[in-house]
Design a protein around this motif. Structure first.
Motif, mmCIF file in Angstrom:
data_model
loop_
_atom_site.group_PDB
_atom_site.id
_atom_site.type_symbol
_atom_site.label_atom_id
_atom_site.label_comp_id
_atom_site.label_asym_id
_atom_site.label_seq_id
_atom_site.Cartn_x
_atom_site.Cartn_y
_atom_site.Cartn_z
ATOM 1 N N THR A 95 0.823 59.434 20.823
ATOM 2 C CA THR A 95 1.749 59.059 19.758
ATOM 3 C C THR A 95 2.016 57.560 19.801
ATOM 4 O OG1 THR A 95 3.707 59.473 21.109
ATOM 5 C CG2 THR A 95 2.844 61.318 19.814
ATOM 6 N N THR A 141 5.146 54.895 18.349
ATOM 7 C CA THR A 141 6.417 54.695 17.661
ATOM 8 C C THR A 141 6.895 53.269 17.871
ATOM 9 O OG1 THR A 141 7.691 55.426 19.586
ATOM 10 C CG2 THR A 141 7.099 57.110 17.971
ATOM 11 N N ALA A 199 5.477 51.920 21.553
ATOM 12 C CA ALA A 199 5.632 52.914 22.611
ATOM 13 C C ALA A 199 5.089 54.252 22.151
ATOM 14 C CB ALA A 199 7.102 53.045 23.017
ATOM 15 N N GLY A 200 4.867 55.151 23.112
ATOM 16 C CA GLY A 200 4.380 56.487 22.774
ATOM 17 C C GLY A 200 4.248 57.342 24.008
ATOM 18 N N ILE A 201 3.673 58.512 23.778
ATOM 19 C CA ILE A 201 3.491 59.481 24.861
ATOM 20 C C ILE A 201 2.096 60.073 24.742
ATOM 21 C CG2 ILE A 201 4.324 61.631 25.897
ATOM 22 C CD1 ILE A 201 7.037 61.080 24.665
ATOM 23 N N HIS A 233 1.326 64.217 29.302
ATOM 24 C CA HIS A 233 2.563 63.786 29.993
ATOM 25 C C HIS A 233 2.273 63.304 31.417
ATOM 26 C CE1 HIS A 233 4.855 65.370 26.645
ATOM 27 N NE2 HIS A 233 4.192 66.518 26.763
ATOM 28 N N SER A 261 -0.267 54.873 31.118
ATOM 29 C CA SER A 261 0.972 55.627 30.922
ATOM 30 C C SER A 261 1.761 55.668 32.231
ATOM 31 C CB SER A 261 0.652 57.042 30.452
ATOM 32 O OG SER A 261 -0.126 57.726 31.411
ATOM 33 N N GLY A 294 5.974 60.769 32.952
ATOM 34 C CA GLY A 294 6.075 61.622 31.765
ATOM 35 C C GLY A 294 5.056 61.314 30.695
ATOM 36 N N THR A 307 4.616 58.421 29.263
ATOM 37 C CA THR A 307 5.057 57.386 28.336
ATOM 38 C C THR A 307 4.289 56.095 28.567
ATOM 39 O OG1 THR A 307 6.820 56.667 29.822
ATOM 40 C CG2 THR A 307 7.359 58.378 28.214
ATOM 41 N N TRP A 308 4.167 55.331 27.495
ATOM 42 C CA TRP A 308 3.505 54.037 27.592
ATOM 43 C C TRP A 308 4.212 53.070 26.649
ATOM 44 C CZ3 TRP A 308 1.442 51.639 23.334
ATOM 45 C CH2 TRP A 308 1.253 52.448 22.209
ATOM 46 N N ALA A 309 4.036 51.784 26.886
ATOM 47 C CA ALA A 309 4.667 50.778 26.039
ATOM 48 C C ALA A 309 3.855 49.491 26.092
ATOM 49 C CB ALA A 309 6.112 50.521 26.480
#
Length: 594
Positions: free
Chosen positions: A418, A420, A435-437, A441, A467, A470, A472-474
């Motif tokens: 994802t 965002t 950011a996203g996932i 996870h 990532s 969880g 997540t990445w940014a």
């Protein structure tokens, strides 16, 4: 001794006199003779002649024109310094077709200039080609017409034609004779597509040149338009077939073909669809069908331009249930809700979904009862444990004692990575967090970030990130102009997100009391206009417009009322230009005492 010297002087004088006489005799003006033409075209000719240099270095050229004033001449050519006539020739070009020209040879040396006699020739006249209207137009053929004036030269012609002015096809070359007046010519062509517009033109060629007629066009007749519709009122042995027919302006009849395969074996009676140009719905009932049997059917229509067949469709007589695969809903990385509808046709029915990563499926959900109540009902099944970022095929299957029915194949893709953002706009020089996932996870997954700046063509790789906890990445981006971003993980891309960029507007006051403004962005804003705005009665009102200089800055003065004023600078979207949003500066509070 004195007598001998005298005889030597007299002899030397005689030699000098003899040499002078001989030299004078050898030095003469050149002789130029105009000869005939050896070849003449529509715009070219080759003329001949001869030049005698008279024993001196001599050059020659040809004068030519549409009168004996000539007006044009060839470049000068060296004829040598011989004492006998030498043949010469010159190629003339850029002439006008069908025109009489005068010409003569001119030779010159230090003794004088000689002009050959005037001669004439007439350039040839190319044929004249004129395209006429097409006739005898049908769905697949037409007759192309035109005229050719050979202008008394042996002339051939052909037609070019095609679905654009590039043509692409031409007819066989034919003779137009050598007449001195226009001749009507025509050629029939076939193998055309119905309902298409064709361009054509006539082309004529002789030894005088080639002429092309103007473009013309025609549209072939169209067979009727047909569309096989759905079926209604299906029972165990009867059904009503429906469809649409457009006669396309020609008297048209229609009927249905049907059977248990696409070979069909039966047809209904023929009916008139009229000769209008609007689409009309048609229907007819059929009977004596077999229960629990799948039938193929299509509508057929015919007019003088041809026969048209509707697409094949099917229906099943009452017995086996009817099924329709629906759209997948609530699709996540590992889950999806499959939907569909069925009609038991009054028979006890069970249903299930087949699914997998190909149309071979390979997996089925547990069978569920649909009961035996006739009428459409919706069924759903929640899938889990799917592979993220994968495409799945699925279909609804229903079975009763009348047979098994299969819904159409459908597909969905599970979610991938994802993407965002907190905001969709940023001021030039500012940063924005992408950011996203990842669906797993998991930490340590590699995500590629791509960007497509305004006017920059396709997406290009910006960076790769890993990532974290969880999944997540940014990534902190700093777009200089409107930019679209997307993330890619395991070959699957996120939905792209576009970030708008405002120009940065600097606004300050100098020691001399004047104001300074500067606009910054991915490119300069020379000569753009900004607005000086003052806050008044709860609104920003423009009190002056200022044009930026070549360095995207300007210094200006502004007249303010007594008291306190709140000011700002605004740049509109139109002034900011492509790839930028409008922008505003910080506010300045100014106190004026009078």
């Amino acid at each position: 001794m004195a007598g001998t010297r005298m005889r030597w002087v007299v002899g030397l004088a005689l030699v000098v006199v003899f040499a002078t006489v001989v030299g004078s005799a050898a030095a003469a003006a050149p002789t130029a003779t105009t000869g005939p033409t050896t070849s003449v075209g529509a715009t070219t000719a080759t003329v001949t002649g001869s030049v005698n240099p008279g024993g001196q270095s001599t050059s020659w050229y040809v004068e030519y024109g549409t009168s004996t004033s000539y007006g044009s001449k060839t470049s000068s050519t060296n004829a040598g310094s011989g004492s006998s006539a030498a043949s010469i020739s010159a190629d003339l070009s850029g002439l006008q077709a069908g025109t009489t020209y005068h010409y003569r040879v001119v030779a010159t040396n230090s003794t004088g200039t000689s002009h050959g006699s005037d001669a004439v020739f007439t350039t040839l006249t190319p044929p004249v080609a004129t395209t006429s209207s097409a006739t005898s137009i049908s769905a697949s053929s037409a007759t192309l017409n035109g005229t050719v004036d050979p202008n008394s030269r042996d002339t051939s012609y052909y037609f070019e034609y095609g679905t654009s002015t590039s043509y692409g096809t031409k007819t066989a070359v034919k003779s137009a004779g050598a007449a001195s007046s226009p001749q009507s010519e025509s050629v029939s062509i076939n193998g055309l597509q119905a309902g298409h517009t064709y361009h054509f033109r006539i082309v004529a060629t002789s030894d005088a040149g080639t002429s092309t007629g103007k473009d013309a066009s025609f549209t072939t007749s169209a067979a009727p338009g047909v569309e096989t519709g759905d079926v209604a009122s299906v029972t165990t042995t009867t059904a009503t077939l429906r469809g649409n027919v457009n006669p396309n302006g020609l008297s048209t009849t229609w009927w249905f073909e049907y059977g248990t395969s696409t070979s069909y074996t039966s047809r209904t009676s023929s009916h008139s669809a009229g000769s209008g140009t609007a689409t009309k719905g048609e229907s007819i009932g059929i009977k004596s069908l077999r229960p629990a049997t799948t039938y193929h059917y299509r509508i057929v229509a015919q007019n003088s331009s041809g026969r048209s067949y509707g697409a094949d469709r099917t229906f099943a007589t009452v017995g086996a249930p009817s099924t329709a695969t629906g759209a997948a809903q609530n699709v996540g990385p590992e889950t999806a809700l499959l939907t569909g509808s069925l009609d038991t046709h009054g028979r006890s029915t069970t249903w299930w979904f087949q699914y997998g990563t190909s149309t071979g499926y390979g997996t089925s959900t547990p069978a569920k009862s649909a009961g035996s109540k006739a009428g459409a009902q919706t069924v759903t099944w929640q899938l889990s444990g799917l592979q993220p970022g994968a495409t799945y095929h699925y279909r609804l299957v229903a079975k009763s004692d009348g047979g098994t029915a299969y819904g159409a194949d459908a597909a969905f893709a599970t979610q991938g990575v994802t993407l965002t953002v907190v905001a969709r706009q940023v001021v030039f020089g500012g940063r924005i967090k992408l950011a996203g996932i990842v669906p797993t996870h998991n930490a340590g997954e590699q995500i590629a970030v791509y960007a497509q700046p305004y006017g920059g063509g396709s997406f290009h790789l910006v960076t790769t990130v890993l990532s974290g906890v969880g999944g997540t990445w940014a990534y902190i981006a700093q777009p200089g102009i409107a930019t679209a971003y997307e993330a890619m993980w395991h070959g699957a891309s996120s939905q792209p997100i576009s970030i708008g960029v405002h120009p940065r507007i600097g606004f300050s006051r100098a020691r001399n009391g004047k104001f300074l403004v500067r606009a910054s962005g991915a490119h300069a804003f020379p000569h753009r206009i900004v607005q000086v705005q003052r806050r008044s009665e709860g609104r920003w009102r423009t009190i002056r417009r200022v044009r930026l200089g070549a360095r995207s800055r300007a210094q200006f003065a502004v007249s303010l009322p007594r008291g306190t004023s709140t000011l700002r600078i605004a740049m509109s979207v139109n002034q900011a230009g492509a790839g930028f949003l409008g922008g505003t500066s910080r506010t300045l509070v100014v106190h004026v005492k009078r």
